[in-house]
Design a protein around this motif. Structure first.
Motif, PDB file in Angstrom:
ATOM      1  N   UNK A  34      32.727  36.773  18.936  1.00  0.00           N
ATOM      2  CA  UNK A  34      32.186  35.649  18.793  1.00  0.00           C
ATOM      3  C   UNK A  34      31.926  34.934  20.123  1.00  0.00           C
ATOM      4  N   UNK A  35      32.818  35.555  21.237  1.00  0.00           N
ATOM      5  CA  UNK A  35      32.616  34.942  22.566  1.00  0.00           C
ATOM      6  C   UNK A  35      31.173  35.005  22.877  1.00  0.00           C
ATOM      7  N   UNK A  37      28.661  34.630  21.749  1.00  0.00           N
ATOM      8  CA  UNK A  37      27.651  33.477  21.335  1.00  0.00           C
ATOM      9  C   UNK A  37      27.878  32.524  22.450  1.00  0.00           C
ATOM     10  N   UNK A  38      28.767  32.623  23.272  1.00  0.00           N
ATOM     11  CA  UNK A  38      28.936  31.534  24.216  1.00  0.00           C
ATOM     12  C   UNK A  38      28.223  31.460  25.391  1.00  0.00           C
TER      13      UNK A  38
ATOM     14  N   UNK B  99      33.987  23.983  12.235  1.00  0.00           N
ATOM     15  CA  UNK B  99      32.618  24.397  12.807  1.00  0.00           C
ATOM     16  C   UNK B  99      32.546  25.819  12.703  1.00  0.00           C
ATOM     17  N   UNK B 100      31.529  26.518  12.058  1.00  0.00           N
ATOM     18  CA  UNK B 100      31.428  27.664  11.818  1.00  0.00           C
ATOM     19  C   UNK B 100      30.655  28.465  13.186  1.00  0.00           C
ATOM     20  N   UNK B 101      30.977  29.506  13.357  1.00  0.00           N
ATOM     21  CA  UNK B 101      29.947  30.258  14.572  1.00  0.00           C
ATOM     22  C   UNK B 101      28.344  30.173  14.053  1.00  0.00           C
ATOM     23  N   UNK B 102      27.578  30.300  15.307  1.00  0.00           N
ATOM     24  CA  UNK B 102      26.340  29.894  15.019  1.00  0.00           C
ATOM     25  C   UNK B 102      25.529  31.005  14.039  1.00  0.00           C
ATOM     26  N   UNK B 103      26.099  32.372  14.162  1.00  0.00           N
ATOM     27  CA  UNK B 103      25.562  33.153  13.187  1.00  0.00           C
ATOM     28  C   UNK B 103      25.614  33.099  11.847  1.00  0.00           C
ATOM     29  N   UNK B 140      38.657  31.976  23.958  1.00  0.00           N
ATOM     30  CA  UNK B 140      37.745  33.158  24.178  1.00  0.00           C
ATOM     31  C   UNK B 140      36.537  32.423  23.252  1.00  0.00           C
ATOM     32  N   UNK B 141      36.522  32.001  22.349  1.00  0.00           N
ATOM     33  CA  UNK B 141      35.266  31.567  21.398  1.00  0.00           C
ATOM     34  C   UNK B 141      34.958  30.295  21.764  1.00  0.00           C
ATOM     35  N   UNK B 142      36.018  29.491  21.706  1.00  0.00           N
ATOM     36  CA  UNK B 142      35.574  27.990  21.967  1.00  0.00           C
ATOM     37  C   UNK B 142      35.889  27.280  20.496  1.00  0.00           C
ATOM     38  N   UNK B 143      36.000  28.098  19.600  1.00  0.00           N
ATOM     39  CA  UNK B 143      36.157  27.442  18.234  1.00  0.00           C
ATOM     40  C   UNK B 143      37.733  27.328  17.820  1.00  0.00           C
ATOM     41  N   UNK B 149      37.703  32.169   8.439  1.00  0.00           N
ATOM     42  CA  UNK B 149      37.169  33.509   8.687  1.00  0.00           C
ATOM     43  C   UNK B 149      36.204  33.938   7.608  1.00  0.00           C
TER      44      UNK B 149
END
Lengths: 802, 171
Positions: A34-35, A37-38, B99-103, B140-143, B149
């Motif tokens: 996921x990282x 994507x940032x 919020x869900x990831x963009x993908x 790491x992910x910002x989420x 999941x």
């Protein structure tokens, strides 16, 4: 207890085992995915409310309906087709789908620029304010006028089917210059041919849906010619089985096995540039076997039989000439098409109630040989396709009087009295303006007549897109001052002294007047999908403000404050004419539009029409079928009396008539044994805008490999030249040379090199530049001896191993 | 053996106790907002569907301004909301738990409107909250750590017989 080696290994083993039972490895693996994507350079639209705006695409003259998807009303994220649009119903071509890449392109010009260094130096531009930029242009215009040099101002516009062209013309006329040009296209010669044969200022439109048999002379119907998406839809309809209706047969004549040729029911591979001879060969059969529409010819056609001119001299008619000169054997020798094929085509055409003959090349952006246009028109006339129930329509080019008669003061009269630069005296005098761009540039480059002190380049990139690019740059060097109205730092804008950036196509209000190849009148308003991204101005507004600054009769001839007012005036003119309707996909069937039945309006008034058009709809109207022609004979003139003033009065009879008249390419055949032809495709943009990165993704490896462009040659040619597939080679013509790679294919004739257009840019950004070579720098232009239009069919070439 | 156990237990401690605390940083919302104080309505009054069926997500500032154009009470947080955001027309940079990831392509309409699934099947029940839960942001992910999941989606799809083909969510 000491910590020995064994103990340490046990500890590490335990730690590894323990870690595997914790979330660490699994969570890290997941999160690191996921990282990615940032990453800051990863394109990602901002989050927010999605809205959709409808407009009309202005990337080419196709006039397709588009829908833009926006986030928070200010960031456009996609352009797709507008499903409600009457003609293109949700379709969009690769260029239209990529249009956002031009809106957000790094090579957009953000502010007016002035060249502070030497001309052509990209790093010499400095940003200046709009006030200063406009003041400079206005003072230059005022100075030239006061010095009696108004004729030395010229304009070359790339907006051919927009009110902008009329606005520029109005401005230059009121100012006092005869030098207004638009970028060349097929309509330049087509309109002249129509004017000479029918006396009308009209474009040829084709009733595609009605036709049951289509014979296309070189017009690549599926590769961007005409209105591309509309034609794709027509092609789709041809494939549909309809009960009781025979499927449309489609025969394509072209020297190369293009995509269009491969999709046709039958492909006739003729020698390059000989399509008109084939048309006349077919006419020969029609006449000899009396297969033509005798009633139409007897009633409506002049010059079929022998005739007597005004001086009383006996002239041969079309019948005598075509029977004498275009026999099957002669035509077969010229075209390489078997005599029985020619005969077969003629008989097939005549057996159809709705046959259609179309012609053209590339995307319709090159004028044709006038005599060849006349030949294709003549074939349609013989088949009766020009009768009211026929398959050909004559669509008025721009039927509305939008602008008032320009007010001319003494200086305007004086300037307009000067001949346009380079215009040959033979150019036929009809109602149609003659667009002799190439002779204009030649005259500027050679300095043989008068100089150009100020040249406006509007939304055009002639340094790249015009053939004989070297001539264009030579001409530019002779011009006093070049002002570019481009949105992009293109090859031409690099040569400018002053840049007055226009809004991008998606940011501005503009319009589309008529569609190429469509059998009815069309009008659409392209409304901006979002606010301008940079400090740019609509060129329409700029022209109006320049007119206001000049005061006097120029200001009076262009009294509007904004370009929007001008467009509203046009819409009012349409509304007041009281015919035509706002077409919607659900209710409008293009197949049912015919010249003998008018369309009644479905809008209340001008305001209602304006609102509907601004919301992405289009207005259409039937092209009235001509009951009588406004030629000297009041008939369709196979023998064009309008040409008598252009060629000598004692000239041979066939000089007034359709004929096969190839313009010889220069160069010695022994030095240049091959013929080079160029081709276009929907995947490559070769016009004002370059290929966007999106479009480059469509290119196969045997068209562009890294920086190398492939040219097509026949296996026989390859054998003679000792070239293997993918070999590097040098292609040379009398105009220049380029490094290429060869693709060996049977899709071209032996002795022909087919070159793709749209590569070899030197401007824009890293994604556009340095990809192959520009075909235009190798192409030779042959000036049509009658009209002075720059025609192109083939260039002599040699190919040798690199 | 004792060293093995020491390593083993140490790693477990690091993995289950230390790691989650290091991986997530705790953040607070820019403005204190309590759903329970705004409970004269149901979810859809603020988190509405637009005419075209798309989900509007978080209300924009103008929704807050409908009531809070001027402070309604004495709360210093409300005063801050009015002065720092509403009066300056600055959107509130909410930290979004779900919020869900963009993908991932996800349509609320397909789930709640067509399938009738309750909001709380996936979102926390906010009706009784007396304070905002801390927002734990994955470094790491910002989420948020509350971000659902993929396995949750798959389970529900499987239970209800909806397709679990990749392109259903990853378009």
């Amino acid at each position: 207890m000491s910590l020995g080696r064994r103990a340490f290994l046990q500890f590490v083993g335990g730690a590894i085992g323990g870690t595997l039972l914790t979330p660490i490895p699994w969570k890290l693996a997941d999160d690191s995915a996921i990282w990615t994507q940032n990453w800051s350079w990863r394109p990602s639209p901002e989050r927010g409310e999605i809205s959709r705006v409808h407009s009309i695409c202005q990337m080419c003259p196709g006039g397709c309906g588009i829908t833009a998807r926006l986030v928070n009303g200010r960031r456009a994220v996609a352009v797709t087709g507008n499903a409600a649009h009457a003609l293109t119903g949700g379709g969009v071509c690769p260029l239209g789908a990529s249009s956002l890449q031009y809106l957000y392109a790094p090579y957009r010009i953000a502010k007016p620029l002035k060249q502070m260094g030497s001309r052509g130096d990209v790093n010499g531009f400095r940003e200046i304010s709009w006030d200063q930029a406009l003041k400079e242009v206005a003072s230059q215009l005022t100075r030239l006028r006061s010095e009696g040099k108004s004729h030395t101002v010229a304009c070359l516009s790339g907006q051919k089917r927009s009110t902008m062209a009329s606005l520029w013309r109005q401005f230059l006329t009121a100012y006092g210059s005869p030098n207004f040009y638009t970028m060349p296209d097929a309509s330049d010669s087509g309109r002249l041919a129509v004017a000479l044969t029918t006396g009308m200022d009209a474009d040829v439109g084709f009733h595609w849906q009605k036709a049951t048999f289509v014979l296309s002379f070189g017009a690549p119907l599926l590769e961007g010619w005409g209105s591309p998406v509309y034609l794709h839809q027509v092609f789709g309809q041809w494939q549909e089985a309809k009960p009781g209706v025979p499927k449309t047969m489609w025969v394509h004549v072209e020297s190369r096995a293009s995509l269009t040729a491969s999709k046709a029911n039958r492909w006739i591979a003729c020698q390059p540039g000989t399509e008109a001879a084939l048309a006349l060969g077919i006419a020969h059969v029609l006449v000899r076997e009396k297969l033509y529409d005798a009633a139409f010819v007897a009633d409506k056609v002049f010059g079929f039989e022998d005739w007597v001119d005004l001086t009383g001299a006996q002239r041969q008619g079309f019948k005598s000439v075509v029977l004498a000169k275009y026999g099957l054997d002669e035509v077969s020798k010229i075209t390489g098409v078997a005599p029985q094929t020619i005969q077969e085509l003629a008989r097939q055409l005549s057996q159809q109630k709705y046959s259609l003959v179309v012609w053209g090349q590339d995307k319709g952006d090159k004028p044709n040989n006038l005599y060849h246009d006349l030949a294709f028109l003549a074939l349609n006339a013989l088949l009766g396709n020009l009768s009211p129930a026929g398959t050909l329509a004559l669509v008025p080019h721009d039927p509305w009087q939008v602008f008032p008669e320009p007010i001319l003061d003494a200086e305007a009269y004086r300037g307009l009295g000067r001949a346009p630069l380079g215009r040959p005296t033979t150019a036929p005098r009809t109602r149609v303006p003659v667009n002799t761009v190439m002779p204009f540039l030649e005259a500027v480059a050679s300095g043989s007549e008068y100089p150009v002190e100020l040249l406006f380049i509007h939304e055009a990139n002639p340094v790249y897109t015009l053939q004989e690019t070297a001539l264009v740059t030579q001409a530019f060097q002779k011009v006093g001052m070049v002002v570019s109205f481009s949105s992009y730092m293109d090859e031409t804008t690099q040569w400018a002294d002053l840049v007055l950036p226009n809004h991008n196509a998606l940011e501005r209000l503009d319009d589309v007047v008529g569609l190429p190849g469509v059998p009815f009148s069309y009008y659409a308003v392209a409304s901006p999908i979002l606010k301008p991204q940079h400090d740019t101005k609509s060129t329409g507004d700029v022209v109006l403000s320049l007119a206001a600054a000049l005061q006097g009769s120029v200001a009076e001839s262009l009294p509007w404050k904004t370009y929007e007012e001008v467009l509203k005036k046009r819409v009012t003119a349409i509304a007041e004419a009281g015919s035509g309707l706002v077409a919607a996909r659900a209710s409008f069937d293009p197949a049912r539009v015919s010249g003998d039945r008018g369309l009644s309006p479905n809008f209340k008034d001008a305001t209602d029409l304006w609102n509907k058009l601004k919301a992405g709809a289009c207005w259409v109207d039937t092209a009235p079928a001509p009951q009588s022609f406004s030629t000297p004979s009041q008939r369709y003139e196979l023998a064009c009396q309008g040409l008598m003033a252009s060629v000598s009065a004692t000239a041979a009879d066939d000089l007034f008539m359709p004929r096969f008249h190839p313009l010889k390419p220069s160069g010695d055949e022994s030095e240049y044994p091959l013929l080079m032809t160029a081709y276009t495709s929907l995947m490559v943009s070769e016009g004002y805008v370059p290929n966007a990165p999106f479009m480059n993704k469509l290119l196969p490896d045997d068209l562009l490999l890294a920086q190398d462009v492939f040219v097509d040659i026949h296996p026989e040619t390859a054998r003679k030249l000792g070239l293997a597939d993918k070999a590097a080679a040098v292609l040379k013509t009398p105009r220049g040379q380029a490094s290429v790679r060869v693709r060996i294919t049977t899709s071209v004739r032996p002795g022909v090199v087919a070159v793709p257009q749209g590569f070899g840019h030197t401007a824009y950004d890293a994604y556009v530049q340095k990809k192959g070579f520009n075909a235009n720098s190798l192409i030779e232009v042959q000036l049509d001896p009658v009209t002075g239009l720059g025609t192109i069919w083939a260039t002599r070439a040699q190919l040798r191993r690199a | 053996m004792i060293f093995f156990l020491a390593g083993f237990i140490g790693a477990l401690l690091v993995g289950w106790v230390v790691f989650p605390n290091v991986l997530y940083s705790t953040k607070t919302q820019p403005v204190t907002f309590l759903h329970s104080s705004h409970q004269d309505s149901d979810c859809q009054d603020c988190h509405s569907f637009r005419e075209d069926g798309s989900f509007s997500g978080l209300p924009k500032l103008e929704k807050c301004a409908e009531c809070h154009a001027e402070p309604m009470g004495e709360s210093p947080e409300e005063k801050r909301l009015v002065e720092e955001f509403i009066q300056q027309e600055r959107e509130i940079p909410w930290l979004v738990y779900a919020w869900q990831p963009d993908n991932v392509y996800f349509s609320h309409a397909a789930h709640t409107q067509t399938q009738g699934i309750e909001c709380v099947r996936c979102h926390r029940d906010v009706t009784k909250e007396t304070k905002n839960p801390p927002f734990k942001e994955n470094r790491l992910t910002g989420y948020s750590d509350k971000t659902m999941k993929m396995v949750e989606c798959e389970k529900c799809h499987a239970e209800r017989g909806a397709s679990n083909a990749c392109h259903v969510c990853h378009k």
